[in-house]
Scaffold this motif. Sequence first.
Motif, PDB file in Angstrom:
ATOM      1  N   ASP A  21      -8.263  10.618  -6.335  1.00  0.00           N
ATOM      2  CA  ASP A  21      -7.641  10.397  -7.842  1.00  0.00           C
ATOM      3  C   ASP A  21      -8.640  10.619  -8.664  1.00  0.00           C
ATOM      4  OD1 ASP A  21      -6.155   9.548  -9.900  1.00  0.00           O
ATOM      5  OD2 ASP A  21      -6.811   7.464  -9.109  1.00  0.00           O
ATOM      6  N   GLN A  23      -8.789   9.790 -11.549  1.00  0.00           N
ATOM      7  CA  GLN A  23      -9.117   9.045 -12.777  1.00  0.00           C
ATOM      8  C   GLN A  23      -9.687   6.979 -12.390  1.00  0.00           C
ATOM      9  OE1 GLN A  23      -8.359   8.584 -15.944  1.00  0.00           O
ATOM     10  NE2 GLN A  23      -8.227  11.088 -15.679  1.00  0.00           N
ATOM     11  N   SER A  24     -10.057   7.629 -10.497  1.00  0.00           N
ATOM     12  CA  SER A  24     -10.893   6.682 -10.518  1.00  0.00           C
ATOM     13  C   SER A  24     -11.708   6.451 -10.165  1.00  0.00           C
ATOM     14  CB  SER A  24     -10.334   6.626  -8.728  1.00  0.00           C
ATOM     15  OG  SER A  24     -11.077   7.913  -8.271  1.00  0.00           O
TER      16      SER A  24
END
Length: 174
Positions: A21, A23-24
Amino acid sequence: MKRRLALLAPALLLSACAGPDLQSYAAEQPRLDLRQYFNGPLLGHGLFTDRQGRVKARFVVRMQGRWQGEQGVLEEDFEYSDGRKERRVWRLRHLGDGRYSGQADDVVGEARGRSAGNALQWAYTLKLPVDDKVYEVQFDDWMWLVDERVMINKARMSKFGLDLGEVTLSFQKL
């Protein structure tokens, strides 16, 4: 029991296809800005592994990037261990909000990229010559800035959703 396995199998297959992901990585430093990193000369070392993990090709890539505002050009000159040479010239655009687009003569349509923190994810289709044929293969291309000079790049290649192999690269600003 067989019924449970039959119900579980599709979920396992879907989760195996899921990638990281983006956004991690949003809080990771140093923050990646392609306009800064791909500006000037760079040197890369890489390899291609097939889906069984066997090394099929090794290469060195010399790059020169330059930006004017939101537009950039990245020239890549590859030299493979078997003596083959290849050139790719990317025309890049910064779209704002961590988004980028790119085009090259052997890329079908437009590459789309998104960045967050120290990471960038590209998605594109590349015309890949193999023997006397050209195949269109999809790339899920990830880059992580390690420090101001070093970037690690891993790209998964697939066709019709089937894994073909992976390209792994290390870039260094000169």
